[in-house]
Design a protein around this motif. Sequence first.
Motif, PDB file in Angstrom:
ATOM      1  N   SER A  42       0.631  -3.138   3.495  1.00 50.50           N
ATOM      2  CA  SER A  42       1.931  -2.507   3.318  1.00 50.50           C
ATOM      3  C   SER A  42       1.754  -1.041   2.920  1.00 50.50           C
ATOM      4  O   SER A  42       0.644  -0.522   2.871  1.00 50.50           O
ATOM      5  CB  SER A  42       2.746  -3.257   2.254  1.00 50.50           C
ATOM      6  OG  SER A  42       2.044  -3.295   1.027  1.00 50.50           O
ATOM      7  N   SER A  84      -3.523  -8.199   2.069  1.00 54.65           N
ATOM      8  CA  SER A  84      -2.264  -7.547   1.713  1.00 54.65           C
ATOM      9  C   SER A  84      -2.537  -6.303   0.869  1.00 54.65           C
ATOM     10  O   SER A  84      -3.685  -5.900   0.670  1.00 54.65           O
ATOM     11  CB  SER A  84      -1.363  -8.528   0.952  1.00 54.65           C
ATOM     12  OG  SER A  84      -2.015  -8.993  -0.213  1.00 54.65           O
ATOM     13  N   ASN A 111       1.019  -5.075  10.936  1.00 53.82           N
ATOM     14  CA  ASN A 111       1.025  -5.146   9.486  1.00 53.82           C
ATOM     15  C   ASN A 111       2.456  -4.884   9.018  1.00 53.82           C
ATOM     16  O   ASN A 111       3.408  -5.131   9.765  1.00 53.82           O
ATOM     17  CB  ASN A 111       0.039  -4.131   8.893  1.00 53.82           C
ATOM     18  CG  ASN A 111      -1.401  -4.605   8.972  1.00 53.82           C
ATOM     19  OD1 ASN A 111      -1.799  -5.526   8.268  1.00 53.82           O
ATOM     20  ND2 ASN A 111      -2.186  -3.971   9.835  1.00 53.82           N
ATOM     21  N   SER A 112       2.612  -4.377   7.811  1.00 55.38           N
ATOM     22  CA  SER A 112       3.944  -4.052   7.286  1.00 55.38           C
ATOM     23  C   SER A 112       3.985  -2.603   6.832  1.00 55.38           C
ATOM     24  O   SER A 112       4.605  -2.270   5.820  1.00 55.38           O
ATOM     25  CB  SER A 112       4.291  -4.993   6.124  1.00 55.38           C
ATOM     26  OG  SER A 112       4.318  -6.332   6.547  1.00 55.38           O
ATOM     27  N   LEU A 113       3.340  -1.737   7.576  1.00 53.74           N
ATOM     28  CA  LEU A 113       3.297  -0.323   7.228  1.00 53.74           C
ATOM     29  C   LEU A 113       4.628   0.352   7.555  1.00 53.74           C
ATOM     30  O   LEU A 113       5.289   0.000   8.541  1.00 53.74           O
ATOM     31  CB  LEU A 113       2.158   0.364   7.973  1.00 53.74           C
ATOM     32  CG  LEU A 113       0.754  -0.190   7.678  1.00 53.74           C
ATOM     33  CD1 LEU A 113      -0.279   0.463   8.582  1.00 53.74           C
ATOM     34  CD2 LEU A 113       0.387   0.029   6.221  1.00 53.74           C
ATOM     35  N   ASN A 172       4.561  -2.596  13.365  1.00 55.49           N
ATOM     36  CA  ASN A 172       4.816  -2.196  11.983  1.00 55.49           C
ATOM     37  C   ASN A 172       6.266  -1.761  11.864  1.00 55.49           C
ATOM     38  O   ASN A 172       7.117  -2.181  12.657  1.00 55.49           O
ATOM     39  CB  ASN A 172       3.866  -1.069  11.571  1.00 55.49           C
ATOM     40  CG  ASN A 172       2.448  -1.563  11.320  1.00 55.49           C
ATOM     41  OD1 ASN A 172       2.164  -2.165  10.297  1.00 55.49           O
ATOM     42  ND2 ASN A 172       1.549  -1.304  12.268  1.00 55.49           N
ATOM     43  N   SER A 173       6.569  -0.935  10.886  1.00 60.48           N
ATOM     44  CA  SER A 173       7.922  -0.391  10.736  1.00 60.48           C
ATOM     45  C   SER A 173       7.876   1.127  10.639  1.00 60.48           C
ATOM     46  O   SER A 173       8.612   1.736   9.870  1.00 60.48           O
ATOM     47  CB  SER A 173       8.601  -0.988   9.488  1.00 60.48           C
ATOM     48  OG  SER A 173       8.771  -2.374   9.627  1.00 60.48           O
ATOM     49  N   GLU A 188      -1.786  -2.114  -0.297  1.00 54.75           N
ATOM     50  CA  GLU A 188      -1.898  -0.835   0.406  1.00 54.75           C
ATOM     51  C   GLU A 188      -3.336  -0.557   0.822  1.00 54.75           C
ATOM     52  O   GLU A 188      -4.281  -1.088   0.236  1.00 54.75           O
ATOM     53  CB  GLU A 188      -1.383   0.291  -0.488  1.00 54.75           C
ATOM     54  CG  GLU A 188       0.104   0.187  -0.807  1.00 54.75           C
ATOM     55  CD  GLU A 188       0.648   1.453  -1.426  1.00 54.75           C
ATOM     56  OE1 GLU A 188      -0.097   2.448  -1.470  1.00 54.75           O
ATOM     57  OE2 GLU A 188       1.808   1.452  -1.849  1.00 54.75           O
ATOM     58  N   ASN A 218      -1.420  -8.229   6.387  1.00 49.82           N
ATOM     59  CA  ASN A 218      -0.135  -7.971   5.732  1.00 49.82           C
ATOM     60  C   ASN A 218      -0.193  -6.689   4.907  1.00 49.82           C
ATOM     61  O   ASN A 218       0.450  -6.579   3.859  1.00 49.82           O
ATOM     62  CB  ASN A 218       0.252  -9.155   4.829  1.00 49.82           C
ATOM     63  CG  ASN A 218       0.537 -10.409   5.617  1.00 49.82           C
ATOM     64  OD1 ASN A 218       1.236 -10.377   6.620  1.00 49.82           O
ATOM     65  ND2 ASN A 218      -0.025 -11.532   5.180  1.00 49.82           N
TER      66      ASN A 218
END
Length: 793
Positions: free
Chosen positions: A147, A123, A168-170, A192-193, A125, A145
């Motif tokens: 971000s 997790s 991931n959650s980028l 991702n986003s 950055e 995970n």
Amino acid sequence: MLTGRIGPEVGSLRSLLVLTLHSNNFTGEIPASITNLSNLTYLSLGFNFLTGEIPSNIGMLYNLKNLSLHDNLLEGSIPKTITNCTQLLHIDLSFNRITGKLPRGLGQLYNLTTLSLGPNQMSGEIPEDLYNCSNLVILSLGENNFSGTLKPGIGKLYNLQVLKSGFNSLVGPIPPEIGNLTQLFSLSLSGNSFSGHIPPELSRLTLLQGLALHSNALEGPIPENIFGLTRLTVLLLGLNRFTGPISTSISKLEMLSVLDLHGNLLHGSIPTSMEHLNRLMSLDLSHNHLTGSIPGSVMAKMKSMQIFLNLSYNILDGNIPLELGMLDGVQAIDLANNNLSGIIPKTLAGCRNLISLDLSGNRLTGSIPAEALIEDILFQQVQMSMLTLMNLSGNDLNGQIPEKLAELKHLSALDLSKNQLDGIIPSSLGNLSSLKHLNLSFNHLEGRVPESGLFKSISSSSLVGNPSLCGTKFLKSCSKKNSHSFSKKTVFILLAIGVVSIILVLAVAIPLILQHAKKHKTTSTENPEPEFTSALKLIRYDRNEIENATGFFSEENIIGASSLSTVYRGQLEDGKTVAVKQLNLQQFSAESDKCFYREIKTLSQLRHRHLVKVLGYAWESGKLKALVLEYMQNGSLESIIHDPLADQSWWTLYERINFAYMRRVTTKVDVFSFGIVVMEVLMKRRPTGLTDKDGLPISMRQLAEEALANGISGLLQVPDPVITKNLTREEEALDQVITKNLTMEEEALKQLFQIALSCTNPNPEDRPNMNEVLAYLQKITSFSSNISYPFQV
């Protein structure tokens, strides 16, 4: 293959340069003593069952160039000391359970060419100093995970050939600096986003073979310059918010083998220029707004199709092209939920490797071509046993279920529901040992249900909607003789009596009817019907006008739905807002056209103050049956009672006493139904599916009876919370007013429940007539109008 643990004795081999124990069955932890091997340059322990954490002193292996611990069960975080191993060229920790953040200082590993860390559970950055590893060729961070955003520093990795940071959650935009990575041949940022547009700088990646951006929040049209990446073999842009048509320039991507554009907002037709994509093995254009027909010329050229063709959930029309049968290698075809019409082409016999076929939710007609299809295939000495899943539900297919379906030996799921199939169910289907799921509901099937194979345990939902079926525990008996059976002689006698009776009735009735018609002209004005007046003829709307008014029956315009119809909000060309009630053609077949026309004629003669005004209709046999109604701004009683989004702040007890007292109640209103509606309005509950505190079924009337029996405290447990909130408020400054209102409201509520119980008395003779109910309601209305509300809910 070696088993057991790696013993601590391994640390005594201090001269060891290479230790390779991969692809075994080692278990337990990596011994800490392994860090004593200071001369070690190559450590490979991948493909084992190692657990625990990476030794914290891993940084003591100063000469290490290759660290491969992938495909184990390792946990914990990456030790910070790993940054001391400055000779490292290759790190592979993928397919473990590693957690925590990437350690700071990875940028010191200037010689690093490969960093593979996914999938894991890491997790935080991505540290910017990682972009100092300018010799990186492979960077794989996917399926973690991570971000934050992808920083512009990514553009400093000039030698990168593979970048995987998917799932991931980028967030944020894709940095344009990614266009500096001109050596890339594989780029994956899926799952991702990421938002915004695809940066035009991406067109500089001319060596790119694989581009995966699906499952993000990217928007806008697909950039034209993307189609200049002519080396692409895989293009995945699905599940975003891309708009506009599919560009004809897509024909430039002649090397494509996989194309995924599904789940976007693309519109327009499928370009015929796609016929140049003759190397495609998989094509997914589903869940868009594509229109027009499926171009046969495109299908004819896609002979390399081996995986699947998915065009479902669009607005495609026309026939299924005959050329579809030329896809002899395709394994799955999904054309579901479009507006396709015509018959199922027999040429599908050419799809010899087909495993799954879904044509559901269209307007297909004709019979199931299984017999001819299978005969063709047997003639070619090819077995159709590859077919495992077949869904033809929600069409207008007719005729009988073919016996030949039993020759599909590997068929595990078959859905023929919501069609116009008739005849008996072939007993041979019970011999299909592979068949696990079968749905034949909502057809016109008849006769005895087979008793072998799957039919021994078939559920009622798989056969519902076929009233002429019999033979299972949840259907009627197939017994030929019953208490109502008659001999042929008796039937003949009854028939003769019936014919004579009809003749006698007509002989008496016809003169009376003629006499009444003559008399009606002079007396019609003396005794007018007080509730109904003659209305103008209904307008017949064009199908295109209705489709344009509702945005082609867009889901965004749905304001109500049931199994029989769907109601849409629409705006006509003159700006008038209307409600369009589209009948479900699966429930109203072409045979019902005459009935629909008769009902339209009846509606054109009626107008009532309490009926929604019918403005007109749209009717095209087999394609559309719809009523155009006056748009009711406040919605229906159903939505006001049960819709959780409806504004009910104004709906006080006084207002509810009034959806009960409409000042036009007549003795013709059904008393029992009226009582049920009153309880539904007060309780905000549906009349069915209620249970008591022990989980046993209970009726709405029983619930109200129990509440009244327990006094006012019990009564306050069953109404809509909006009412009880008024009744139980406690405000010191308003104590006196509240106390007064509580008594009056409680009494009004009690009387309403008593009226409802009286109306629903099990003995019809003990129920009041509507004149008596009207008197009660008038009394409660005048009584409750004195209730004051010092503040709003």
